[in-house]
Design a protein around this motif. Structure first.
Motif, PDB file in Angstrom:
ATOM      1  N   TRP A 113     -82.680   8.038 -15.043  1.00 13.80           N
ATOM      2  CA  TRP A 113     -81.474   7.692 -15.807  1.00 13.80           C
ATOM      3  C   TRP A 113     -81.079   8.848 -16.710  1.00 13.80           C
ATOM      4  O   TRP A 113     -81.785   9.154 -17.676  1.00 13.80           O
ATOM      5  CB  TRP A 113     -81.699   6.445 -16.648  1.00 13.80           C
ATOM      6  CG  TRP A 113     -81.954   5.207 -15.867  1.00 13.80           C
ATOM      7  CD1 TRP A 113     -81.872   5.037 -14.517  1.00 13.80           C
ATOM      8  CD2 TRP A 113     -82.339   3.943 -16.405  1.00 13.80           C
ATOM      9  NE1 TRP A 113     -82.191   3.729 -14.176  1.00 13.80           N
ATOM     10  CE2 TRP A 113     -82.467   3.038 -15.307  1.00 13.80           C
ATOM     11  CE3 TRP A 113     -82.584   3.463 -17.683  1.00 13.80           C
ATOM     12  CZ2 TRP A 113     -82.837   1.703 -15.479  1.00 13.80           C
ATOM     13  CZ3 TRP A 113     -82.948   2.139 -17.863  1.00 13.80           C
ATOM     14  CH2 TRP A 113     -83.075   1.268 -16.759  1.00 13.80           C
ATOM     15  N   LEU A 114     -79.941   9.448 -16.469  1.00 10.92           N
ATOM     16  CA  LEU A 114     -79.506  10.570 -17.292  1.00 10.92           C
ATOM     17  C   LEU A 114     -79.354  10.165 -18.758  1.00 10.92           C
ATOM     18  O   LEU A 114     -79.684  10.942 -19.651  1.00 10.92           O
ATOM     19  CB  LEU A 114     -78.185  11.133 -16.766  1.00 10.92           C
ATOM     20  CG  LEU A 114     -78.271  12.252 -15.754  1.00 10.92           C
ATOM     21  CD1 LEU A 114     -78.785  11.735 -14.422  1.00 10.92           C
ATOM     22  CD2 LEU A 114     -76.917  12.917 -15.564  1.00 10.92           C
ATOM     23  N   HIS A 115     -78.863   8.983 -19.019  1.00 10.93           N
ATOM     24  CA  HIS A 115     -78.581   8.591 -20.390  1.00 10.93           C
ATOM     25  C   HIS A 115     -79.847   8.375 -21.215  1.00 10.93           C
ATOM     26  O   HIS A 115     -79.791   8.249 -22.426  1.00 10.93           O
ATOM     27  CB  HIS A 115     -77.705   7.336 -20.428  1.00 10.93           C
ATOM     28  CG  HIS A 115     -78.377   6.105 -19.894  1.00 10.93           C
ATOM     29  ND1 HIS A 115     -78.279   5.707 -18.579  1.00 10.93           N
ATOM     30  CD2 HIS A 115     -79.167   5.176 -20.498  1.00 10.93           C
ATOM     31  CE1 HIS A 115     -78.971   4.603 -18.397  1.00 10.93           C
ATOM     32  NE2 HIS A 115     -79.514   4.251 -19.548  1.00 10.93           N
ATOM     33  N   LEU A 116     -80.996   8.345 -20.553  1.00  8.86           N
ATOM     34  CA  LEU A 116     -82.252   8.205 -21.275  1.00  8.86           C
ATOM     35  C   LEU A 116     -82.639   9.499 -21.988  1.00  8.86           C
ATOM     36  O   LEU A 116     -83.398   9.479 -22.950  1.00  8.86           O
ATOM     37  CB  LEU A 116     -83.354   7.794 -20.299  1.00  8.86           C
ATOM     38  CG  LEU A 116     -84.724   7.444 -20.877  1.00  8.86           C
ATOM     39  CD1 LEU A 116     -84.647   6.165 -21.701  1.00  8.86           C
ATOM     40  CD2 LEU A 116     -85.759   7.303 -19.782  1.00  8.86           C
ATOM     41  N   TYR A 117     -82.095  10.597 -21.522  1.00  8.67           N
ATOM     42  CA  TYR A 117     -82.487  11.917 -22.006  1.00  8.67           C
ATOM     43  C   TYR A 117     -81.495  12.395 -23.064  1.00  8.67           C
ATOM     44  O   TYR A 117     -80.306  12.521 -22.804  1.00  8.67           O
ATOM     45  CB  TYR A 117     -82.576  12.911 -20.848  1.00  8.67           C
ATOM     46  CG  TYR A 117     -83.647  12.532 -19.850  1.00  8.67           C
ATOM     47  CD1 TYR A 117     -83.413  11.561 -18.884  1.00  8.67           C
ATOM     48  CD2 TYR A 117     -84.893  13.133 -19.891  1.00  8.67           C
ATOM     49  CE1 TYR A 117     -84.405  11.192 -17.984  1.00  8.67           C
ATOM     50  CE2 TYR A 117     -85.889  12.784 -18.993  1.00  8.67           C
ATOM     51  CZ  TYR A 117     -85.634  11.806 -18.042  1.00  8.67           C
ATOM     52  OH  TYR A 117     -86.623  11.444 -17.153  1.00  8.67           O
ATOM     53  N   ASP A 118     -82.016  12.657 -24.258  1.00  8.70           N
ATOM     54  CA  ASP A 118     -81.160  13.004 -25.387  1.00  8.70           C
ATOM     55  C   ASP A 118     -81.008  14.507 -25.591  1.00  8.70           C
ATOM     56  O   ASP A 118     -80.034  14.945 -26.188  1.00  8.70           O
ATOM     57  CB  ASP A 118     -81.740  12.388 -26.665  1.00  8.70           C
ATOM     58  CG  ASP A 118     -81.870  10.877 -26.549  1.00  8.70           C
ATOM     59  OD1 ASP A 118     -82.981  10.379 -26.264  1.00  8.70           O
ATOM     60  OD2 ASP A 118     -80.838  10.204 -26.719  1.00  8.70           O
ATOM     61  N   TYR A 119     -81.951  15.267 -25.148  1.00  6.37           N
ATOM     62  CA  TYR A 119     -81.944  16.714 -25.360  1.00  6.37           C
ATOM     63  C   TYR A 119     -81.873  17.424 -24.006  1.00  6.37           C
ATOM     64  O   TYR A 119     -82.595  17.058 -23.074  1.00  6.37           O
ATOM     65  CB  TYR A 119     -83.208  17.161 -26.102  1.00  6.37           C
ATOM     66  CG  TYR A 119     -83.476  16.389 -27.369  1.00  6.37           C
ATOM     67  CD1 TYR A 119     -84.579  15.551 -27.470  1.00  6.37           C
ATOM     68  CD2 TYR A 119     -82.617  16.495 -28.456  1.00  6.37           C
ATOM     69  CE1 TYR A 119     -84.825  14.827 -28.629  1.00  6.37           C
ATOM     70  CE2 TYR A 119     -82.857  15.780 -29.614  1.00  6.37           C
ATOM     71  CZ  TYR A 119     -83.958  14.958 -29.696  1.00  6.37           C
ATOM     72  OH  TYR A 119     -84.197  14.245 -30.849  1.00  6.37           O
ATOM     73  N   TRP A 120     -81.009  18.428 -23.939  1.00  3.66           N
ATOM     74  CA  TRP A 120     -80.790  19.156 -22.686  1.00  3.66           C
ATOM     75  C   TRP A 120     -80.784  20.651 -22.954  1.00  3.66           C
ATOM     76  O   TRP A 120     -80.269  21.106 -23.987  1.00  3.66           O
ATOM     77  CB  TRP A 120     -79.455  18.755 -22.058  1.00  3.66           C
ATOM     78  CG  TRP A 120     -79.443  17.346 -21.542  1.00  3.66           C
ATOM     79  CD1 TRP A 120     -79.175  16.222 -22.259  1.00  3.66           C
ATOM     80  CD2 TRP A 120     -79.723  16.931 -20.208  1.00  3.66           C
ATOM     81  NE1 TRP A 120     -79.280  15.120 -21.441  1.00  3.66           N
ATOM     82  CE2 TRP A 120     -79.608  15.520 -20.177  1.00  3.66           C
ATOM     83  CE3 TRP A 120     -80.057  17.593 -19.023  1.00  3.66           C
ATOM     84  CZ2 TRP A 120     -79.821  14.777 -19.023  1.00  3.66           C
ATOM     85  CZ3 TRP A 120     -80.258  16.854 -17.871  1.00  3.66           C
ATOM     86  CH2 TRP A 120     -80.145  15.465 -17.878  1.00  3.66           C
TER      87      TRP A 120
END
Length: 130
Positions: A113-120
């Motif tokens: 899930w992309l939205h689970l990841y806050d830092y990129w």
């Protein structure tokens, strides 16, 4: 706040190997799960691999299973993506990502899930030629 910086991308031939690195800043790295995603031109960003904070669990997308391996060195605040037997279809920008410590733990259900990841991170280009 966590900052992520990828490196190790480049131009290689099919069948070659590359190792991507993602260096993280911030004292919370050791408790962060980490993930790798990629985005090819004209396509949506897709999950590649992830690893829990203590490396007890790793997850790898079916498309790269058996060829890519994710690992981490908490002492170096770094996560790696070892890519072997590269294919032309692996060509993409590769992104390192991390969920905030307040997010739910990674599971086989939510790991992509992309939205689970806050830092990129800013991404690193991998180009595989035939």
């Amino acid at each position: 706040q966590v900052q992520l910086v990828e490196s190790g991308g480049g131009l290689v031939q099919a069948g070659d190997s590359l190792r991507l690195s993602c260096a993280a800043s911030g004292r919370t790295f050791a408790i962060l799960s980490m993930g790798w995603f990629r985005q090819a031109p004209g396509k949506e960003r897709e999950f590649v691999a992830a690893i829990t904070w203590n490396a007890d669990n790793t997850y790898v997308a079916d498309s790269v299973k058996g060829r890519f391996t994710i690992s981490r060195e908490n002492a170096k605040n770094t996560v790696y993506l070892q890519m072997n037997s590269l294919k032309v279809e692996d060509t993409a920008v590769y992104y390192c990502a991390a969920p905030a410590p307040t997010e739910p733990a990674l599971t086989p259900v939510n790991v992509a899930w992309l939205h689970l990841y806050d830092y990129w991170g800013q991404g690193t280009q991998v180009t595989v030629s035939s």
